[in-house]
Design an enzyme around this catalytic site. Structure first.
Site, PDB file in Angstrom:
ATOM      1  N   TYR A  92      -0.007   4.648  -8.260  1.00  0.00           N
ATOM      2  CA  TYR A  92       0.240   3.287  -7.777  1.00  0.00           C
ATOM      3  C   TYR A  92      -0.447   3.149  -6.408  1.00  0.00           C
ATOM      4  CZ  TYR A  92       3.986   3.476 -11.308  1.00  0.00           C
ATOM      5  OH  TYR A  92       4.711   3.631 -12.477  1.00  0.00           O
TER       6      TYR A  92
ATOM      7  N   CYS B  50      10.982   1.044  -1.888  1.00  0.00           N
ATOM      8  CA  CYS B  50      11.599  -0.014  -1.091  1.00  0.00           C
ATOM      9  C   CYS B  50      12.843  -0.562  -1.779  1.00  0.00           C
ATOM     10  CB  CYS B  50      10.600  -1.138  -0.831  1.00  0.00           C
ATOM     11  SG  CYS B  50      10.016  -1.939  -2.334  1.00  0.00           S
TER      12      CYS B  50
END
Length: 190
Positions: free
Chosen positions: A44, A135
């Site tokens: 990613y 996150c």
């Protein structure tokens, strides 16, 4: 970040708190504990932020990103770094198709967390170390539980306050193979 300039087009993602993004990059590098001969996968990878910051400390970096806009930005961002291979593909497909065992993997997925097949493929790579940046605590807990079930252990979890005075906190989780010889297949999410 750390003296490196990054091009970021509007469809691409980049941390806007650059002071904390530098701290995040340093923390990830420290937790990977790379030597200059090891191979690390940046899954990613986005615009190549971790790949660019890790390249001077690794023998080879394989960066994987699905977004064509981010890959175009990354081509500019890593252009002067000769030990980075950028793969435009879904993370789960590229990880499953690796020809060699990486020493370490960085997982920095979007808020939704890793694709279930990416978790399984991470375990199948045989990498001894994984650093997971998240996150979202809910998807982080889900994915870490699967990695632990598949043979990793968690020696360290560290929060990083990306946006002071808000609830937004990045977490950096360091994982190590519980048994370095293990190549246990990781369970998938149903």
């Amino acid at each position: 970040l750390q003296g490196h300039r990054f091009q970021v087009s509007s469809p691409s993602f980049f941390q806007v708190n650059t002071a904390q993004a530098e701290a995040l990059g340093e923390l990830v590098r420290e937790r990977l504990d790379l030597n200059e001969t090891e191979t690390v996968v940046d899954a990613y990878a986005g615009v190549g932020t971790f790949a660019a910051l890790l390249a001077p400390h690794a023998g080879r970096v394989i960066a994987i990103e699905e977004s064509s806009a981010a890959v175009k930005d990354a081509a500019v961002n890593i252009g002067d770094l000769g030990n980075i291979e950028f793969v435009e593909a879904k993370t789960e497909e590229a990880l499953a198709g690796l020809a060699h065992t990486p020493d370490a993997v960085v997982l920095d997925p979007p808020r939704a967390g890793c694709h279930p097949d990416a978790i399984a493929a991470t375990g199948q790579t045989g990498a001894g170390r994984v650093v997971y940046v998240s996150c979202d605590t809910v998807t982080l807990a889900r994915d870490i539980a699967l990695l632990v079930t598949g043979g990793y252990r968690v020696p360290r979890v560290e929060p990083l306050d990306m946006f002071p005075q808000t609830h937004h906190v990045e977490c950096v989780v360091t994982l190590e193979r519980a048994d370095k010889r293990s190549s246990a297949r990781l369970p998938s999410i149903q």
